[in-house]
Design an enzyme around this catalytic site. Structure first.
Site, short mmCIF file in Angstrom:
data_model
loop_
_atom_site.label_atom_id
_atom_site.label_comp_id
_atom_site.label_asym_id
_atom_site.label_seq_id
_atom_site.Cartn_x
_atom_site.Cartn_y
_atom_site.Cartn_z
N ALA A 162 0.44 9.82 1.38
CA ALA A 162 0.70 10.66 0.01
C ALA A 162 1.40 12.14 -0.04
O ALA A 162 1.67 12.56 -1.22
CB ALA A 162 -0.76 10.73 -0.65
N ARG A 218 4.71 0.45 -7.04
CA ARG A 218 3.35 0.65 -7.23
C ARG A 218 3.00 1.53 -8.34
O ARG A 218 3.59 1.76 -9.34
CB ARG A 218 2.60 1.04 -6.01
CG ARG A 218 2.93 0.07 -4.82
CD ARG A 218 2.28 0.74 -3.54
NE ARG A 218 0.91 0.88 -3.55
CZ ARG A 218 0.15 1.60 -2.60
NH1 ARG A 218 0.85 2.05 -1.60
NH2 ARG A 218 -0.98 1.89 -2.66
N GLU A 245 12.75 8.88 5.60
CA GLU A 245 11.55 8.50 5.20
C GLU A 245 11.12 7.03 4.92
O GLU A 245 12.17 6.42 4.62
CB GLU A 245 11.73 9.26 3.70
CG GLU A 245 10.47 8.91 2.62
CD GLU A 245 10.70 9.24 1.35
OE1 GLU A 245 11.75 9.72 0.80
OE2 GLU A 245 9.74 8.78 0.40
N TYR A 265 -1.44 -2.93 3.06
CA TYR A 265 -0.70 -2.37 4.00
C TYR A 265 -0.83 -3.25 5.34
O TYR A 265 -0.16 -2.90 6.36
CB TYR A 265 -1.38 -0.91 4.55
CG TYR A 265 -1.27 0.16 3.78
CD1 TYR A 265 0.03 0.69 3.23
CD2 TYR A 265 -2.37 0.75 2.81
CE1 TYR A 265 0.31 1.55 2.18
CE2 TYR A 265 -2.23 1.60 1.76
CZ TYR A 265 -0.84 2.19 1.50
OH TYR A 265 -0.86 3.12 0.70
N ASN A 306 6.65 8.60 7.95
CA ASN A 306 5.74 8.15 6.83
C ASN A 306 4.77 9.34 6.47
O ASN A 306 3.72 9.53 7.25
CB ASN A 306 5.05 6.96 7.34
CG ASN A 306 4.39 6.45 5.98
OD1 ASN A 306 4.16 6.90 5.04
ND2 ASN A 306 3.92 5.16 6.18
N HIS A 335 7.99 3.91 4.32
CA HIS A 335 6.84 3.49 3.64
C HIS A 335 6.65 2.07 3.84
O HIS A 335 7.55 1.18 3.98
CB HIS A 335 6.62 3.74 2.19
CG HIS A 335 7.04 5.32 1.70
ND1 HIS A 335 6.04 6.11 1.99
CD2 HIS A 335 8.43 5.86 1.46
CE1 HIS A 335 6.65 7.45 1.69
NE2 HIS A 335 8.02 6.91 1.28
N PRO A 363 -1.28 11.15 6.42
CA PRO A 363 -2.63 11.02 6.20
C PRO A 363 -3.13 9.43 5.83
O PRO A 363 -2.39 8.84 5.18
CB PRO A 363 -2.95 12.00 4.91
CG PRO A 363 -1.41 12.14 4.35
CD PRO A 363 -0.66 12.30 5.51
N ASN A 364 -4.18 9.17 6.33
CA ASN A 364 -4.85 7.85 6.24
C ASN A 364 -4.13 6.81 6.82
O ASN A 364 -4.58 5.68 7.04
CB ASN A 364 -4.81 7.70 4.76
CG ASN A 364 -5.55 8.48 4.01
OD1 ASN A 364 -6.90 8.85 4.27
ND2 ASN A 364 -5.20 9.05 3.03
N ARG A 407 -7.72 -0.01 6.42
CA ARG A 407 -7.21 0.47 4.89
C ARG A 407 -6.25 -0.54 4.12
O ARG A 407 -5.53 -1.15 4.36
CB ARG A 407 -6.46 1.78 5.34
CG ARG A 407 -5.98 2.47 3.90
CD ARG A 407 -4.80 3.31 4.25
NE ARG A 407 -4.36 4.00 3.12
CZ ARG A 407 -3.43 4.98 3.02
NH1 ARG A 407 -2.39 4.90 4.19
NH2 ARG A 407 -3.07 5.48 1.76
C1 DQA Z 1 2.74 4.89 2.01
C2 DQA Z 1 2.89 4.99 0.42
C3 DQA Z 1 2.15 6.35 0.06
O1 DQA Z 1 2.07 6.13 -1.35
C4 DQA Z 1 0.65 6.26 0.00
O2 DQA Z 1 -0.01 7.51 -0.34
C5 DQA Z 1 0.45 6.00 1.82
C6 DQA Z 1 1.35 5.07 2.39
C7 DQA Z 1 3.44 3.60 2.58
O3 DQA Z 1 3.47 3.62 3.82
O4 DQA Z 1 3.33 2.55 2.03
O5 DQA Z 1 -0.22 6.77 2.29
O6 DQA Z 1 3.43 5.98 2.69
#
Ligand code: DQA
Length: 149
Positions: free
Chosen positions: A81, A111, A102, A27, A78, A104, A14-15, A22
């Protein structure tokens, strides 16, 4: 080369479709398309093929993980959240028995407190965090170079 022909699926949750717009302070300014192109270019060095999937929906990510069985040798994930609370995604990773790395972009441990916990970490082969697109590249290296598959 033992990585010859590895098939890797890169999944973004998501996102992450909004990369570039964003929270660029966290990011970066690169879009998801740029990120995917960087990973695709790097995969050439390992003789690997990569496919990409992005969804804002938990169920779609789970369905895609299920469909990856027997098709891919490893997954770079990735989960956005969902990382922090999706037991359904965690169960799916455990169920498919594919090596999942995994990743990020940001350093989740530096954070907010809720991001420090990853419920998927125990069922992933590694967690790579805080290197921007480099997190994906490290994940690719790990899946292609080591005998994780
Ligand atoms: C993320 C870190 C997560 O906490 C966040 O909700 C994201 C992006 C990252 O790539 O740093 O959506 O996975």
């Amino acid at each position: 080369m033992n990585s010859m022909g590895k098939r890797i699926l890169v999944m973004n949750g998501p996102n992450l479709n909004l990369l570039g717009i964003r929270e660029p302070g966290i990011y970066g300014h690169d879009t998801l398309e740029t990120l995917c192109n960087t990973v695709r270019d790097a995969a050439v060095n390992y003789g690997a093929t990569v496919d990409f999937f992005q969804s804002n929906h938990e169920g779609a990510l789970i369905d895609t993980l299920h469909a990856a069985m027997g098709v891919y040798d490893g997954v770079i994930l990735n989960a956005g959240a969902y990382t922090h609370y999706s037991y359904a995604l965690r169960d799916a990773i455990a169920a498919v028995r594919l090596p999942v790395v995994e990743v990020h972009l940001s350093d989740i441990h530096a954070r907010e407190e809720f991001r420090h916990v990853s419920v998927i970490e125990p069922v992933c082969v590694a967690q790579i965090s805080g290197l921007g697109v480099g997190s994906y590249l490290k994940g690719l290296e790990l899946l292609c170079k080591e005998e994780t598959t």
